[in-house]
Design an enzyme around this catalytic site. Structure first.
Site, PDB file in Angstrom:
ATOM      1  CD  GLU A 100     -23.616 -32.821  58.210  1.00 52.04           C
ATOM      2  OE1 GLU A 100     -24.358 -32.926  59.206  1.00 52.04           O
ATOM      3  OE2 GLU A 100     -24.012 -32.999  57.040  1.00 52.04           O
ATOM      4  CB  CYS A 107     -43.982 -54.578  63.041  1.00 54.35           C
ATOM      5  SG  CYS A 107     -42.512 -53.615  62.618  1.00 54.35           S
ATOM      6  CB  CYS A 146     -35.061 -39.131  51.958  1.00 57.75           C
ATOM      7  SG  CYS A 146     -35.053 -37.899  53.279  1.00 57.75           S
ATOM      8  CB  CYS A 156     -36.420 -56.948  61.234  1.00 57.69           C
ATOM      9  SG  CYS A 156     -36.814 -55.661  60.030  1.00 57.69           S
ATOM     10  CG  ASP A 208     -27.981 -36.091  50.636  1.00 57.41           C
ATOM     11  OD1 ASP A 208     -29.203 -36.347  50.685  1.00 57.41           O
ATOM     12  OD2 ASP A 208     -27.108 -36.931  50.913  1.00 57.41           O
ATOM     13  CD  GLN A 241     -28.850 -43.049  51.605  1.00 57.34           C
ATOM     14  OE1 GLN A 241     -29.781 -43.822  51.819  1.00 57.34           O
ATOM     15  NE2 GLN A 241     -29.035 -41.773  51.277  1.00 57.34           N
ATOM     16  CB  CYS A 254     -43.010 -52.965  56.325  1.00 59.17           C
ATOM     17  SG  CYS A 254     -41.270 -53.461  56.416  1.00 59.17           S
TER      18      CYS A 254
END
Length: 390
Positions: free
Chosen positions: A271, A102, A342, A185, A315, A218, A105
């Site tokens: 937005e 996978c 991010c 998961c 953001d 989030q 991660c």
């Protein structure tokens, strides 16, 4: 046959499948480490940069090339055998993590505290390289992993599986469309949901927020609260001040900013997504000083709201704000900007743009909102160098 979405025409002989014994170099942005391998040919000293997954800086490993041809500037590889391991290496808690498995991660093989140190190294290196800043960085734990004794696991509240039929499900391999079947998961919250149509209600502090089930929110349960607290503590909004909340989503920051500036203040939330804008209007409807605008941030700022503002919250998505938006922001001469990022590379680039216009990086906090992955969330405070903060 499955194909990588990044597949392109080969430039010379493929090196995929070749193995090399290397000493692993520093961590790099993107969930891998840097190594060099000999390329052969007429120059015996010639080497090629390889980005290696499933390794830790300082280890000696055997890597196997997964992408790369003679004509590429760099290759990609997996560490398939560890000859000398780092003291930070652990047994991955997920049986689906590792070379060829996978791709969700990046750091299951790394001790959790060491994961955060690696992420801090990446943020620090991006700021040094792209913004010319040499700053200490600490990546902070955010409460919300569940169960609490499984540190770094069971935090993700949304998970998208590949439906394999007959009740089976899977995840994509790294940089591939091929799928590996998984039964569980390990970073998924026990009550994690898959994106689907409909509307959800999320609570942060005293406020509830309407959000599309397949829209942005989030995925770490502790993230909204810690990000709001950090932005407010950095900006210190006062009654009567004016604020631009850019890339405002469903109005998370605008809601708390509206509370802080009160009825004599003003918050303009911008937005680009129509559905998110509709939800923001519903979430902010009871605040008379808050206005919601729908459209691309750069376009909206170029056409409207030209007056100076006291504060700005940025953001943006992963690609960052970019120069056109930064220039529109600084044209309004805010005393301070809170930048929620991010992607540390995009953040560092935009911090450099702000510096060109007289804004310095005053404070930075980094949060581990995505344990076991290479992702990290930062909040940066930028202040005008010619301004007197309260």
């Amino acid at each position: 046959m499955t194909r990588s979405p990044r597949q392109r025409r080969p430039r010379g002989r493929s090196r995929v499948g070749e193995r090399f014994e290397v000493e692993v170099g520093p961590v790099a942005h993107g969930g891998h480490c840097v190594a060099r391998v000999p390329v052969g040919g007429e120059d015996p000293d010639a080497t090629r940069v390889v980005f290696v997954r499933h390794a830790i800086p300082g280890e000696r490993v055997v890597l196997e090339i997964t992408e790369g041809t003679d004509g590429d500037r760099f290759w990609r590889a997996d560490a398939v055998e560890v000859l000398a391991s780092s003291p930070d290496r652990v047994e991955p808690p997920c049986p689906f993590a590792g070379p060829g498995r996978c791709g969700g991660c990046d750091f299951q093989h790394v001790d959790l505290a060491a994961q955060r140190a690696l992420k801090a190294d990446v943020v620090r290196e991006q700021l040094r390289r792209l913004a010319g800043l040499d700053l200490p960085v600490v990546v902070e734990h955010v409460p919300g992993d569940r169960p609490e004794n499984d540190a770094g696991l069971r935090w993700r509240t949304r998970v998208q599986y590949v439906d394999l039929g007959e009740g089976r499900r899977g995840m994509r391999r790294h940089r591939s469309r091929s799928v590996i079947e998984v039964d569980d998961c390990r970073i998924a919250h026990p009550e994690a949901r898959e994106p689907r149509s409909g509307v959800l209600t999320e609570r942060v502090g005293p406020h509830e927020f309407e959000v599309a089930a397949d829209g942005f929110w989030q995925v770490h349960p502790g993230a909204p609260g810690v990000l709001v607290e950090t932005v407010l503590s950095m900006l210190e909004p006062a009654p009567g001040e004016s604020v631009l909340d850019l890339y405002a989503g469903v109005g998370l920051f605008a809601r708390f900013l509206g509370d802080a500036v009160g009825p004599t203040g003003r918050v303009i939330a911008v937005e680009g997504d129509r559905a998110a804008t509709d939800h923001a209007q519903a979430n902010l409807a009871d605040l008379p000083g808050v206005e919601v605008a729908c459209g691309a941030v750069a376009d909206v700022l170029a056409a409207a709201y030209p007056d100076p503002v006291d504060l700005v919250v940025l953001d943006p998505p992963r690609e960052g704000a970019r120069r056109p938006v930064v220039e529109q922001v600084v044209a309004r001469r805010p005393r301070a900007v809170a930048y929620v990022a991010c992607d540390p590379s995009a953040l560092a680039r935009d911090v450099a743009f702000f510096a060109e216009h007289g804004y310095r990086l005053e404070a930075l906090r980094a949060f581990d909102l995505f344990p076991m992955t290479h992702h990290v969330e930062c909040v940066a405070l930028l202040v005008r160098t010619d301004s007197d903060l309260r």
